[in-house]
Write an enzyme that holds these catalytic residues in place. Structure first.
Site, short mmCIF file in Angstrom:
data_model
loop_
_atom_site.label_atom_id
_atom_site.label_comp_id
_atom_site.label_asym_id
_atom_site.label_seq_id
_atom_site.Cartn_x
_atom_site.Cartn_y
_atom_site.Cartn_z
N HIS A 163 -0.97 -6.63 -5.64
CA HIS A 163 0.07 -7.14 -6.52
C HIS A 163 0.08 -6.31 -7.80
O HIS A 163 -0.77 -5.44 -8.02
CB HIS A 163 -0.12 -8.62 -6.82
CG HIS A 163 0.50 -9.51 -5.78
ND1 HIS A 163 1.83 -9.51 -5.50
CD2 HIS A 163 -0.07 -10.43 -4.95
CE1 HIS A 163 2.10 -10.39 -4.55
NE2 HIS A 163 0.95 -10.96 -4.18
N ASP A 220 5.57 -4.08 -10.77
CA ASP A 220 6.69 -4.43 -9.89
C ASP A 220 8.02 -3.87 -10.39
O ASP A 220 8.75 -3.22 -9.66
CB ASP A 220 6.81 -5.96 -9.77
CG ASP A 220 5.72 -6.56 -8.92
OD1 ASP A 220 4.93 -5.79 -8.34
OD2 ASP A 220 5.64 -7.79 -8.83
#
Length: 342
Positions: free
Chosen positions: A131, A161
């Site tokens: 992540h 991200d």
């Protein structure tokens, strides 16, 4: 289905987005915000973003069962009618679905195939789970978000991200589309968040090579040790940010804080930072955030209040620029950016 977004510089561009989470939907939103016709292919039982959320705005959606011959054929037809496809699955997932880039090399050679993952399409970590926090850590950038004796901390999802993933996917997609206009050939865009974050840190690497960056927090004004570049707590428990890097801004900060006995010429004397930082912190704690905002906002001390997500859309500057838009339900979401003159 929602109607396509309003006309913009990307009007006429047709994009297929494979439904997912993280950076791929944001990249699709960026394209739709600027006029592209973005069609999201959902799968039955997949993770569906509620129609009307910010990441979904301006897009059309359709649901296809890619496990059936009919659904797969319809998906292929939609992709062959588009200029580009974007997806954010682990490497190999689209190939197993029968929709990998090699499927379209003959039938649609101009297709630009955008892929965004954490670790990239190859390399020893390509198939590993991860992540945002992991990708940022591996680049060395997470180590820059710390202070002496405190674990690193970064804003959720913004750097890996969205910064390293979505923005580089969108940029890579547009670069490949531009090249395809001349060559007549599409290509695969491999947007790895770990690569994008690394590139975002270019300035820090440049500073380090020039001797202007120290990995030791106590010696680096970016790392929460200086009296002029950090967030400070106010009397009401809220915070303000100070960023007076340049000498003239630092001198004005000292003057407006009433610290007239401090020599502004000694700004980079790191031995003086701890004691002066304590004085600045104590001074800021004397008034509330809004009181400091009334005194310092708009001056050359490089000041801004630390707003919550709920407060930010209501700030006068955001209101004047239309930086946020309000939905029919009354929710705020960031407006399209950047702006275009026409």
């Amino acid at each position: 289905m929602q109607a396509p977004s309003s006309p913009g510089p990307l009007t006429g561009l047709k994009v297929i987005e494979m439904a997912g989470i993280g950076p791929c939907p944001l990249a699709g939103m960026l394209l739709a915000d600027h006029g592209a016709d973005v069609l999201v292919i959902e799968r039955p039982g997949g993770q569906v973003l509620d129609t009307g959320t910010a990441l979904d705005r301006g897009k059309r959606r359709t649901c296809l069962d890619l496990k059936t011959a009919e659904g797969l054929a319809e998906a292929r037809a939609l992709i062959e009618g588009a200029d580009a496809l974007i997806e954010g699955f682990r490497p190999g997932v689209m190939e197993r679905l029968g929709l990998g880039p090699e499927v379209f090399m003959t039938s649609h050679p101009r297709l630009v195939y955008g892929r965004v993952t954490g670790w990239g399409q190859n390399g020893p970590l390509a198939q590993a789970a991860g992540h945002d926090i992991n990708y940022v850590a591996l680049t060395g950038v997470l180590s820059t978000a710390t202070r002496a004796g405190v674990a690193p901390s970064i804003p959720a999802t913004l750097i890996g991200d969205m910064g390293g993933g979505a923005m580089f996917l969108a940029f890579g997609l547009m670069a490949a589309l531009w090249e395809a206009q001349r060559s007549g050939r599409g290509q695969v865009v491999d947007a790895a968040m770990v690569d994008g974050v690394g590139l975002l840190s270019t300035l820090m690497h440049s500073l380090r090579a020039a001797g202007g960056w120290s990995d030791a927090p106590a010696q680096n004004f970016f790392l929460h040790s200086s009296p002029f570049y950090d967030c400070f707590e106010c009397a009401d428990g809220r915070f303000v940010s100070l960023g007076a890097l340049e000498p003239q801004f630092y001198a004005e900060l000292l003057q407006r804080l009433g610290l007239t006995d401090v020599d502004p010429a000694a700004q980079q004397d790191r031995d003086r930072w701890p004691a002066l930082r304590d004085r600045v912190a104590a001074r800021i704690r004397e008034q509330t955030r809004d009181e400091w905002t009334a005194r310092l906002e708009g001056t050359n001390v490089c000041f801004a209040p630390v707003l919550t997500l709920a407060e930010a859309p209501l700030h006068p500057h955001a209101q004047a620029r239309g930086s946020f838009v309000q939905t029919d339900a009354g929710d705020w979401q960031p407006a399209a950016a950047p702006r275009f003159k026409r």
